[in-house]
Each structure stands twice: as structure tokens, then as C-alpha cells.
Motif scaffolding. Structure first.
Motif, PDB file in Angstrom:
ATOM      1  N   ASN A  38      -0.450  30.727  43.904  1.00  0.00           N
ATOM      2  CA  ASN A  38       0.580  29.835  44.675  1.00  0.00           C
ATOM      3  C   ASN A  38       0.967  30.642  45.941  1.00  0.00           C
ATOM      4  O   ASN A  38       0.956  31.635  45.868  1.00  0.00           O
ATOM      5  CB  ASN A  38       2.107  29.378  43.857  1.00  0.00           C
ATOM      6  CG  ASN A  38       2.813  28.373  44.364  1.00  0.00           C
ATOM      7  OD1 ASN A  38       2.120  27.157  44.365  1.00  0.00           O
ATOM      8  ND2 ASN A  38       3.780  28.572  44.715  1.00  0.00           N
ATOM      9  N   THR A  40       3.665  30.533  47.340  1.00  0.00           N
ATOM     10  CA  THR A  40       4.807  31.271  47.170  1.00  0.00           C
ATOM     11  C   THR A  40       4.712  32.168  45.804  1.00  0.00           C
ATOM     12  O   THR A  40       4.782  31.513  44.759  1.00  0.00           O
ATOM     13  CB  THR A  40       6.235  30.404  47.124  1.00  0.00           C
ATOM     14  OG1 THR A  40       6.232  29.717  48.666  1.00  0.00           O
ATOM     15  CG2 THR A  40       7.355  31.391  46.959  1.00  0.00           C
ATOM     16  N   ARG A  43       6.630  31.884  42.072  1.00  0.00           N
ATOM     17  CA  ARG A  43       6.493  30.787  41.327  1.00  0.00           C
ATOM     18  C   ARG A  43       5.661  31.124  40.268  1.00  0.00           C
ATOM     19  O   ARG A  43       5.482  30.158  39.283  1.00  0.00           O
ATOM     20  CB  ARG A  43       6.178  29.648  42.148  1.00  0.00           C
ATOM     21  CG  ARG A  43       7.294  28.945  42.901  1.00  0.00           C
ATOM     22  CD  ARG A  43       7.143  27.500  43.661  1.00  0.00           C
ATOM     23  NE  ARG A  43       7.618  26.596  43.079  1.00  0.00           N
ATOM     24  CZ  ARG A  43       7.905  25.426  43.611  1.00  0.00           C
ATOM     25  NH1 ARG A  43       7.280  25.412  44.755  1.00  0.00           N
ATOM     26  NH2 ARG A  43       8.140  24.303  42.868  1.00  0.00           N
TER      27      ARG A  43
HETATM   28  N1  FVH Z   1       5.932  15.535  40.996  1.00  0.00           N
HETATM   29  C1  FVH Z   1       5.523  14.287  40.448  1.00  0.00           C
HETATM   30  O1  FVH Z   1       6.253  13.560  39.885  1.00  0.00           O
HETATM   31  C2  FVH Z   1       4.092  13.807  40.915  1.00  0.00           C
HETATM   32  C3  FVH Z   1       3.633  12.897  40.119  1.00  0.00           C
HETATM   33  C4  FVH Z   1       2.328  12.265  40.183  1.00  0.00           C
HETATM   34  C5  FVH Z   1       1.550  13.262  41.301  1.00  0.00           C
HETATM   35  N2  FVH Z   1       2.058  14.090  42.167  1.00  0.00           N
HETATM   36  C6  FVH Z   1       1.469  14.818  43.116  1.00  0.00           C
HETATM   37  O2  FVH Z   1       1.060  16.176  42.553  1.00  0.00           O
HETATM   38  C7  FVH Z   1       0.727  16.924  43.850  1.00  0.00           C
HETATM   39  C8  FVH Z   1       1.896  18.070  43.373  1.00  0.00           C
HETATM   40  O3  FVH Z   1       2.995  17.864  43.177  1.00  0.00           O
HETATM   41  P1  FVH Z   1       4.239  18.603  42.911  1.00  0.00           P
HETATM   42  O4  FVH Z   1       5.271  18.030  41.910  1.00  0.00           O
HETATM   43  O5  FVH Z   1       3.714  20.010  42.273  1.00  0.00           O
HETATM   44  O6  FVH Z   1       4.753  19.105  44.153  1.00  0.00           O
HETATM   45  P2  FVH Z   1       5.822  20.210  44.692  1.00  0.00           P
HETATM   46  O7  FVH Z   1       6.662  20.771  43.478  1.00  0.00           O
HETATM   47  O8  FVH Z   1       6.599  19.798  45.811  1.00  0.00           O
HETATM   48  O9  FVH Z   1       4.783  21.224  45.044  1.00  0.00           O
HETATM   49  C9  FVH Z   1       4.096  21.678  46.024  1.00  0.00           C
HETATM   50  C10 FVH Z   1       2.900  22.613  45.976  1.00  0.00           C
HETATM   51  O10 FVH Z   1       2.282  22.678  47.262  1.00  0.00           O
HETATM   52  C11 FVH Z   1       2.214  23.904  47.588  1.00  0.00           C
HETATM   53  N3  FVH Z   1       1.999  23.876  49.182  1.00  0.00           N
HETATM   54  C12 FVH Z   1       2.478  23.100  49.968  1.00  0.00           C
HETATM   55  N4  FVH Z   1       2.142  23.116  51.233  1.00  0.00           N
HETATM   56  C13 FVH Z   1       1.246  24.251  51.021  1.00  0.00           C
HETATM   57  C14 FVH Z   1       0.346  24.609  52.198  1.00  0.00           C
HETATM   58  N5  FVH Z   1       0.546  24.428  53.445  1.00  0.00           N
HETATM   59  N6  FVH Z   1      -0.687  25.672  51.633  1.00  0.00           N
HETATM   60  C15 FVH Z   1      -0.617  25.948  50.269  1.00  0.00           C
HETATM   61  N7  FVH Z   1       0.318  25.650  49.438  1.00  0.00           N
HETATM   62  C16 FVH Z   1       1.271  24.670  49.863  1.00  0.00           C
HETATM   63  C17 FVH Z   1       3.623  24.507  47.350  1.00  0.00           C
HETATM   64  O11 FVH Z   1       3.544  25.725  47.212  1.00  0.00           O
HETATM   65  P3  FVH Z   1       4.973  26.642  47.643  1.00  0.00           P
HETATM   66  O12 FVH Z   1       5.824  25.784  48.422  1.00  0.00           O
HETATM   67  O13 FVH Z   1       5.657  26.721  46.137  1.00  0.00           O
HETATM   68  O14 FVH Z   1       4.753  27.840  48.432  1.00  0.00           O
HETATM   69  C18 FVH Z   1       3.629  23.871  45.850  1.00  0.00           C
HETATM   70  O15 FVH Z   1       2.704  24.866  44.972  1.00  0.00           O
HETATM   71  C19 FVH Z   1       1.305  16.113  45.157  1.00  0.00           C
HETATM   72  O16 FVH Z   1       0.123  15.559  45.515  1.00  0.00           O
HETATM   73  C20 FVH Z   1       2.187  15.130  44.459  1.00  0.00           C
HETATM   74  O17 FVH Z   1       2.182  13.970  45.104  1.00  0.00           O
HETATM   75  C21 FVH Z   1       3.547  14.649  41.460  1.00  0.00           C
END
Ligand code: FVH
Length: 294
Positions: A38, A40, A43
Motif C-alpha cells: 500500500n 501508505t 495501513r
Molecule cells: N468501498 C466501497 O464501498 C466500494 C465498493 C465497490 C468497489 N469500490 C471500489 O474499490 C476500489 C477501492 O476502494 P476502497 O474502498 O478501498 O477505497 P479507499 O479506502 O479510498 O482506498 C483507496 C486506495 O487507493 C490507494 N491510492 C489512492 N491513490 C493512489 C495513488 N496515486 N497511488 C497509489 N495508491 C493510491 C490508497 O492508498 P493510501 O491512500 O492508503 O496510500 C488506498 O489503498 C475503488 O476503485 C472503489 O471505487 C469500493
């Protein structure tokens, strides 16, 4: 590593947001060796304590296993994470929500780098992951060989449904179902607004609304599909367009009387009226679908 883990496909997972973390826990619980990354790093701490291997970089996580699951915020974050990773011989399953066009571009991008690619659309929220009785599942599309080979592993967090070799079709199914859901939410919002200022308890009204939407959904959806298939919008019509359009003034007047904006309903009523003007009053509501196509 347990004997059980030796039988299980090792999984790499990029992304430990709310969804990624929920997915990760199911593979760990099912005995799959799991490598996570991840952006960050903190996490990953909880999962490390539960048995996951934590990679320092996305490239290192990709290198660890053949099956690479990606669950990041959006397509840009997928590009950022995978930039610099060697995808040669990898099976990439991207569960990040994207548009169909982005999914197709990402598939071509990954394939050009030597990977097999499967896209996914998750039809579940995190609490539904790993709880089969909630009915959550994931649409997959892209490489049929990849899907067949990893079907069992992919089905660990939620049911796995393959919807074709076009990598854009999982995203399209996902967005289509969610779009219908928002239309339903809009209808429910209007209904609650209508009763809001009256002595009607929303909690007592709720089961009536659920029951009605449930009763209407299946016949409407299957009738629409049948009529779109046959091209005949006048067969087996129960409540025709002429009759339903004649009822529109009553809906608008009721909204006015209850002090409710009709803004959620007006677009649909407008389409019904346009179809009536162009088509036949004996038709069903199916002609509205054609009016939406540009
Ligand atoms: N959660 C839900 O209800 C929905 C259900 C249906 C499907 N979605 C989709 O699933 C994808 C991931 O959603 P999520 O719930 O895990 O989203 P977050 O909790 O906001 O985590 C986002 C992760 O993405 C990483 N990240 C963001 N930007 C970057 C970047 N530029 N480079 C690398 N990683 C990135 C973020 O990392 P960090 O902020 O912890 O460092 C998280 O791991 C999403 O497509 C939903 O639409 C969920």
C-alpha cells in the motif's frame, strides 16, 4: 506456512483501502499466502500481524507472485502503482472501479507488458466481502484463460461472475447496475419527501416502499429485456404508455401540494411524453431506452 497454504495460490494485492483490506482478510483466512503493498505503508501493519508479507514497493509485491490483484482508488492510481513493475508473465486482476474505456486501455497496456489481464467490478461494499449470504459478487471480464485458471481464488472474497472477453464489460456491467440503483434511490428519495411533512412514520412507510419496489422491479426489468430483444414494445403490455403518461399531472400536482420539488421525476416524465408523441400509446415504457441513445 501451513500445509494448507501450500495448496493455495499465492496472491499479491496492491491497495489496502477499505475494500483492499477486506479482500486481503478473506484470502488470509482461506489460507492463501498473501503479499500486500500500500502507498501508505502503515495501513499494512494489521495485515502483517495476521500473516501477510508486506512489500516495500509495488514492483516488489508484483515480483512476489504470479497472480496480482489491484484494488486502488482509480485508474490513475493503478498507472502510478504499476509504473516500473515488471508484468512479464503476470496475471493481473484489476478490481479498481474505472470506465469501460479505461479498462480496455489498461488491458492493452498490461498485455503489451507481457501480462494476462482481467478487469473486475465489485458489486459489494466492504462488510459484504467474505460473507457469502449477503450476495456480494464481482463481475470479471477479459482473459477467459486467466479467469478459469484462478476462478477458485477469485471467488474467495465474493462470488466471481465472468461476463466476457471484452475487458470493458465488467466495468460496464458494474456502472449499469449502479446507475439503475441510483435511479431507484432517486425514486425512494422522492417518495420519502412526499410523506415527510405528514403524520406518516418513515419507519412504517419503509417496508411498504421496499415491498412495492421489489414487486415492480423483476417484472419491469424482464419485460423490458424481452421487448428490447424482440423489438416489439406492444406485446404483453400491462400498463401502457398512454395510460401512464395520463397519470403524470397527478404525480406533479401531488408533489406541488406536498411542497416537493419534482426535479428527480421530471426527466423521466419528459421522456415518457416524448415517446408518446413519437410512438404509440399502446406501447410499454421500453421506448424510453431508445430515446436515451445518442
Ligand atoms: N468501498 C466501497 O464501498 C466500494 C465498493 C465497490 C468497489 N469500490 C471500489 O474499490 C476500489 C477501492 O476502494 P476502497 O474502498 O478501498 O477505497 P479507499 O479506502 O479510498 O482506498 C483507496 C486506495 O487507493 C490507494 N491510492 C489512492 N491513490 C493512489 C495513488 N496515486 N497511488 C497509489 N495508491 C493510491 C490508497 O492508498 P493510501 O491512500 O492508503 O496510500 C488506498 O489503498 C475503488 O476503485 C472503489 O471505487 C469500493
Amino acid at each position: 506456512m501451513t500445509a494448507n497454504a501450500l495448496d493455495k495460490t499465492p496472491v499479491t494485492l496492491l491497495g489496502l483501502g477499505a475494500m483492499g483490506t477486506a479482500l486481503a482478510r478473506t484470502w488470509l483466512a482461506a489460507g492463501h499466502p498473501l503479499t500486500v503493498w500500500n502507498r501508505t505503508a502503515a495501513r499494512a501493519d494489521g495485515l502483517a500481524a495476521e500473516g501477510a508479507a508486506v512489500a516495500a514497493t509495488a514492483a516488489e509485491a508484483v515480483a512476489a507472485n504470479r497472480l496480482v490483484i489491484v484494488c486502488l482508488l482509480d485508474d490513475d492510481s493503478v498507472g502510478a502503482a504499476l509504473d516500473g513493475a515488471d508484468l512479464t508473465g503476470k496475471d493481473v486482476v484489476n478490481l479498481t472501479t474505472t470506465t469501460p474505456a479505461q479498462a480496455r486501455e489498461r488491458a492493452a497496456w498490461a498485455t503489451a507488458r507481457g501480462a494476462r489481464y482481467l478487469d473486475g467490478g465489485i458489486m459489494a461494499v466492504p462488510p459484504m466481502i467474505g460473507v457469502p449470504e449477503t450476495g456480494g459478487y464481482v463481475f470479471h471480464s477479459g482473459s477467459p484463460e486467466l479467469f478459469e485458471e484462478h476462478r477458485e481464488t477469485l471467488a474467495v472474497p465474493a462470488g466471481a461472475r465472468f461476463v466476457g472477453a471484452d475487458p470493458g464489460h465488467a466495468a460496464l456491467h458494474d456502472v449499469a447496475l449502479l446507475s439503475a440503483m441510483y435511479g431507484m434511490f432517486a425514486g425512494a428519495a422522492h417518495a420519502f419527501a412526499l410523506i415527510r411533512k405528514e403524520s406518516i412514520d418513515p419507519a412504517g412507510f419503509a417496508p411498504l416502499l421496499t415491498e412495492w419496489l421489489t414487486a415492480m422491479a423483476a417484472p419491469h426489468v424482464s419485460q423490458t429485456a424481452d421487448q428490447l430483444g424482440s423489438g416489439d414494445y406492444t406485446t404483453n403490455v400491462v400498463s401502457n404508455l398512454g395510460m401512464q403518461t395520463a397519470g403524470v399531472p397527478a404525480f406533479l400536482a401531488t408533489a406541488e401540494q406536498q411542497g416537493v420539488s419534482p426535479e428527480l421525476l421530471l426527466p423521466y416524465f419528459g421522456l415518457m411524453r416524448r415517446r408518446l408523441a413519437e410512438g404509440s400509446p399502446q406501447e410499454d415504457l421500453t421506448g424510453v431506452v431508445d430515446l436515451l441513445l445518442r
